[in-house]
Write an enzyme that holds these catalytic residues in place. Structure first.
Site, short mmCIF file in Angstrom:
data_model
loop_
_atom_site.label_atom_id
_atom_site.label_comp_id
_atom_site.label_asym_id
_atom_site.label_seq_id
_atom_site.Cartn_x
_atom_site.Cartn_y
_atom_site.Cartn_z
N SER A 169 -20.24 48.77 -25.57
CA SER A 169 -19.32 48.22 -24.26
C SER A 169 -19.88 49.45 -23.32
CB SER A 169 -18.70 48.06 -23.84
OG SER A 169 -18.61 46.64 -24.54
N ILE A 170 -20.68 50.44 -23.75
CA ILE A 170 -21.12 51.28 -22.85
C ILE A 170 -21.99 50.80 -21.89
CG2 ILE A 170 -22.22 53.65 -22.50
CD1 ILE A 170 -20.17 54.16 -24.94
#
Length: 559
Positions: A169-170
């Site tokens: 999710s970065i």
């Protein structure tokens, strides 16, 4: 085993000894007439003696040791290790936990590096992670990067700073840069309905009322679009249960403060009323226990193997599902919301999403950051692992992340993530330095844009740190101190990631600056920490924050 041949080479090298012998013989041949003439027999004997002596010296060197001394005599000192040139790969990798340190270790941060390495070893051992890679920069300069454990357990390939892993999710923070660029140039309006850009996404209703989903709401997970859990009832019950629990904690905290400030006698009526409300809430909480919701790694959509050609095609996974909440009313983390954002970026930019992102990665010098695809050969790509029900380490199943590149489908290294974090930090701070240094280059994003991105949004949550709120594709904790000489909460921004067989975090701890402190300094000022791991469900945010604070202790007062 590596050192014996080198020791022999170092000690048996003849140039110095032979030069000395030749010099002596040259002196003999140059002897003046005043000296008695020596016969040929004497010269031969001298040559034989020198040869025997030199041969004995060389033989001793080749044996690598002098004759054993008597017990009472002190042992001869071994030559200093520094005198011997280190052989390639001299430091063997420990079978259980290999590690590959960076080329140089600045002495100023040696204590912080040792402490952080020990912390990472503890985390790795605690969760049983095959491999972890960490990178730390201070004031824009990479100070430390190191791999612990294995990138590939089967082939015993150690982790190293160049190891490529899923950042999960970065990816949302990377996607936010594309949105911000379009926003700054006026190509994207954050506050109009998404159908203006993507008419393929149907208009929505909530409880019979027509509602609007906007880009701004999608960015901060306030759109009401679902995540991987499809059961609306389970999600709503869990949210209600969490809200009641949080309300109870707030009331308990407020009650303690009032008792301290005003005393028990003056607050008897209020305490009675609060006690009654608390009792009612506890009763409601007992009667409203949520149905156990599956975690993300039990959801089938996380393991999709289907290849999607573009973001518009990916919309069919969720576009016809009802909204779980009225847009803007409640926070519901949604990776599918970022799939819709990828489609918006395509339409607003005129480029395919991946083409536009690769242009951004090129500008940011993130040369090892790419979308995850199975077919291409990607150097230094790690394998990904999970523990099965018998607690055996196994390879994760094959997945295709093409449906969620914007929200969780990129691969990267800790070095590239440090570059990205510093680019964001530079843009955030450069406005403070303009008055003291007019020659500074502009940031990749404007200061006002970065301030907006790192400003907490109301009605949001930051699951990896309850002290914070979600902002625009980043979680943000604001500076706070409640009591003197007590805990001081630092301002920082971060995003964590969890994917099949991977965990990650990118954390930025800005230096606390004011108009006076920026003199003789240049941005970026602060600590950036990135950690990637090839096993899922490893919480890394608190570890990254501890590491950042360790390095912050050793920062110099001046650049």
């Amino acid at each position: 085993m590596y050192r014996l041949p080198l020791t022999v080479t170092a000690r048996a090298a003849p140039p110095r000894g032979w030069a000395w012998g030749c010099g002596r013989r040259g002196a003999h041949h140059r002897a003046g007439p005043g000296l008695p003439r020596l016969g040929p027999g004497w010269a031969g004997g001298l040559g034989l003696g020198l040869g025997l002596a030199l041969g004995a010296k060389l033989a001793g060197a080749l044996r690598g040791a002098a004759p054993a001394p008597p017990p009472a005599a002190p042992a001869p000192e071994a030559p200093p290790q520094a005198e011997l040139p280190p052989p390639p790969r001299e430091q063997p990798l420990a079978p259980a936990s290999p590690q590959t340190p960076s080329a140089s270790t600045p002495g100023r941060y040696a204590r912080a590096i040792d402490s952080s390495r020990d912390l990472l070893h503890r985390i790795k051992d605690e969760v049983g992670a095959p491999g972890i890679v960490v990178g730390v920069s201070v004031d824009g300069k990479e100070i430390w990067s190191e791999g612990l454990g294995y990138a590939d357990v089967e082939n015993r390939v150690p982790c190293k700073p160049e190891t490529v892993m899923r950042i999960a999710s970065i990816s949302k923070s990377l996607t936010m840069v594309a949105i911000a660029k379009l926003w700054e140039t006026g190509k994207l309006d954050l506050d109009i309905p998404v159908q203006h850009y993507v008419p393929e996404f149907p208009e929505k209703e909530y409880e019979g009322e027509k509602v609007s989903v906007t880009t701004r709401l999608l960015i901060s997970h306030l759109s009401g679009i679902r995540h991987y859990e499809k059961d609306m009832k389970k999600v709503k019950e869990e949210k209600a249960y969490k809200a009641l629990k949080m309300m109870k904690e707030i009331m308990d905290s407020d009650q303690e403060k009032e008792l301290k400030d005003k005393g028990d006698k003056n607050n008897e009526k209020k305490d009675f009323a609060k006690a009654k409300i608390e009792q009612d809430n506890e009763t409601k909480g007992r009667n409203a226990k949520p149905v156990k919701k599956k975690n993300d790694f039990e959801q089938g959509e996380l393991y999709l193997k289907e290849k999607f050609e573009n973001s518009i095609e990916s919309l069919r996974l969720f576009k016809n599902d009802p909204l779980f909440f009225k847009p803007g009313s409640q926070f519901l983390y949604s990776t599918f919301g970022y799939t819709l954002l990828a489609a918006i970026i395509e339409r607003a930019s005129g480029y395919k999403f991946l083409e536009y992102m690769q242009k951004i990665f090129h500008d940011l010098d993130m040369l090892t950051t790419v979308q995850e695809e199975h077919e291409p050969v990607i150097y230094n790509r790690a394998r990904f692992y999970v523990y099965n029900k018998k607690r055996h380490l196994v390879n994760t199943p094959y997945v295709d992340n093409s449906y969620k590149w914007a929200g969780g489908g990129f691969l990267s290294t800790v070095g590239d993530l440090l570059k990205f974090g510093n680019a964001m930090l530079y843009g955030y701070q450069v406005g403070l330095f303009k008055n003291s240094n007019e020659n500074l280059l502009p940031g990749y994003l404007k200061p006002e844009t970065m301030v907006t991105i790192w400003t907490p949004v109301p009605n949001t949550e930051m699951s990896w740190d309850r002290e914070g709120k979600y902002a625009m594709a980043w979680g943000v904790v604001e500076k706070k101190q409640t009591y003197g000489s007590c805990r001081k909460q630092r301002h920082y921004a971060s995003h964590t990631g969890g994917a099949v067989g991977a965990s990650s975090v990118l954390l930025v701890l800005p230096e606390e600056l004011d108009a006076e402190s920026v003199r003789n300094k240049v941005p970026p000022r602060g600590i950036v920490v990135s950690i990637i791991c090839n096993m899922q469900s490893v919480g890394l945010n608190s570890t990254a924050l501890k590491i950042a604070l360790e390095f912050d202790k050793d920062r110099p007062d001046m650049p």
